[in-house]
Design a protein around this motif. Structure first.
Motif, short mmCIF file in Angstrom:
data_model
loop_
_atom_site.label_atom_id
_atom_site.label_comp_id
_atom_site.label_asym_id
_atom_site.label_seq_id
_atom_site.Cartn_x
_atom_site.Cartn_y
_atom_site.Cartn_z
N ALA A 93 0.84 -1.19 0.00
CA ALA A 93 0.00 0.00 0.00
C ALA A 93 0.88 1.25 0.00
N TYR A 94 0.32 2.34 -0.45
CA TYR A 94 1.05 3.60 -0.47
C TYR A 94 0.20 4.70 0.13
N LEU A 95 0.85 5.74 0.61
CA LEU A 95 0.17 6.92 1.12
C LEU A 95 -0.10 7.81 -0.09
N THR A 96 -1.25 7.61 -0.71
CA THR A 96 -1.57 8.30 -1.95
C THR A 96 -2.13 9.69 -1.69
N GLN A 97 -2.12 10.50 -2.72
CA GLN A 97 -2.65 11.86 -2.61
C GLN A 97 -4.14 11.80 -2.29
N GLY A 98 -4.58 12.62 -1.34
CA GLY A 98 -5.98 12.66 -0.93
C GLY A 98 -6.32 11.70 0.20
N MET A 99 -5.45 10.76 0.50
CA MET A 99 -5.70 9.81 1.59
C MET A 99 -5.66 10.54 2.92
N TRP A 100 -6.54 10.14 3.84
CA TRP A 100 -6.57 10.72 5.17
C TRP A 100 -5.84 9.82 6.15
N VAL A 101 -5.09 10.43 7.05
CA VAL A 101 -4.40 9.73 8.12
C VAL A 101 -5.01 10.24 9.42
N VAL A 102 -5.61 9.34 10.20
CA VAL A 102 -6.21 9.69 11.48
C VAL A 102 -5.22 9.28 12.57
N VAL B 224 -16.89 4.10 7.44
CA VAL B 224 -15.47 4.20 7.79
C VAL B 224 -14.77 2.88 7.51
N ARG B 225 -15.42 1.77 7.87
CA ARG B 225 -14.83 0.45 7.66
C ARG B 225 -14.56 0.20 6.17
N ALA B 226 -15.45 0.68 5.31
CA ALA B 226 -15.28 0.48 3.86
C ALA B 226 -14.08 1.25 3.33
N GLN B 227 -13.74 2.37 3.95
CA GLN B 227 -12.63 3.20 3.48
C GLN B 227 -11.30 2.91 4.19
N LEU B 228 -11.31 2.08 5.20
CA LEU B 228 -10.11 1.78 5.96
C LEU B 228 -9.14 0.97 5.12
N ARG B 229 -7.91 1.47 4.98
CA ARG B 229 -6.88 0.79 4.20
C ARG B 229 -5.78 0.18 5.05
N PHE B 230 -5.52 0.79 6.22
CA PHE B 230 -4.38 0.32 7.02
C PHE B 230 -4.52 0.82 8.45
N GLU B 231 -3.99 0.06 9.40
CA GLU B 231 -3.95 0.45 10.80
C GLU B 231 -2.52 0.34 11.30
N PRO C 7 -9.97 7.26 1.27
CA PRO C 7 -9.33 6.13 1.95
C PRO C 7 -8.64 6.59 3.24
N LEU C 8 -8.65 5.73 4.26
CA LEU C 8 -8.17 6.09 5.59
C LEU C 8 -7.04 5.20 6.07
N VAL C 9 -6.16 5.80 6.86
CA VAL C 9 -5.17 5.08 7.64
C VAL C 9 -5.39 5.50 9.09
N LEU C 10 -5.51 4.54 10.00
CA LEU C 10 -5.68 4.84 11.42
C LEU C 10 -4.35 4.58 12.14
N VAL C 11 -3.93 5.57 12.93
CA VAL C 11 -2.69 5.45 13.70
C VAL C 11 -3.03 5.77 15.15
N ALA C 12 -2.89 4.78 16.03
CA ALA C 12 -3.23 4.96 17.44
C ALA C 12 -2.62 3.83 18.25
N PRO C 13 -2.48 4.04 19.57
CA PRO C 13 -2.04 2.93 20.42
C PRO C 13 -3.07 1.80 20.40
N PRO C 14 -2.68 0.57 20.76
CA PRO C 14 -3.58 -0.58 20.65
C PRO C 14 -4.94 -0.41 21.33
N GLN C 15 -5.00 0.14 22.53
CA GLN C 15 -6.29 0.28 23.21
C GLN C 15 -7.20 1.26 22.49
N VAL C 16 -6.64 2.34 21.97
CA VAL C 16 -7.45 3.32 21.23
C VAL C 16 -7.90 2.73 19.90
N LEU C 17 -7.03 1.95 19.24
CA LEU C 17 -7.44 1.27 18.00
C LEU C 17 -8.61 0.33 18.26
#
Length: 145
Positions: A2-11, A114-121, A93-103
């Motif tokens: 996967a790549y961090l493409t243009q327009g992708m959101w990182v949470v 959100v689940r449909a757009q989730l690409r990576f955690e 498309p989304l990437v979620l970045v958080a500690p394990p409990q928050v994830l």
């Protein structure tokens, strides 16, 4: 891969705050800009003493568990964040970045949109990093995964 493409959101979130970032650069040189910021609500109304509850029988009282205010604040913030994401008219498309409990809390509060757009955690805490460093770390992790 996967790549961090243009327009992708990182949470990027932790128990105290969340930031939604958009990649305005390309896959080779990602540039993140802030789209939305959210802080956990202050629920500091709990006392440091456990509560008491009347029990059956004369003059009997039982102790109640002290609430974990930090966990309650984090869960409220995650629910608000997931609601905000679900409310977006066109969610990229989304990437979620958080500690394990928050994830885990994010997964529990996540709706179908959100689940449909989730690409990576990523299970890391990056909220205190500068945006260029977050972009670098997320792009590196996506390149590996």
């Amino acid at each position: 891969m996967a790549y961090l493409t243009q327009g992708m959101w990182v949470v990027v979130a932790d128990g105290e705050r969340a930031v939604v970032l958009e990649n305005t650069g390309d896959t080779q040189r990602p540039v993140l800009r802030q789209v939305h910021h959210l802080a956990a609500p202050d629920m500091a109304t709990a006392s440091d003493r456990p509560g008491r509850m009347a029990d059956k029988g004369p003059n009997q009282r039982s102790a109640l568990e002290t609430p974990d205010v930090d966990r309650l604040e984090a869960e409220a913030m995650v629910r608000t964040l997931m609601g905000w994401l679900e409310g977006q008219s066109s969610l990229p498309p989304l990437v979620l970045v958080a500690p394990p409990q928050v994830l885990g809390a994010m997964r529990a509060a996540m709706g179908a949109g959100v689940r449909a757009q989730l690409r990576f955690e990523m299970d890391k805490t990056l909220t205190r990093h500068p945006l260029p460093r977050i972009a670098e770390l997320v792009a590196e992790e996506l390149g590996r995964g």
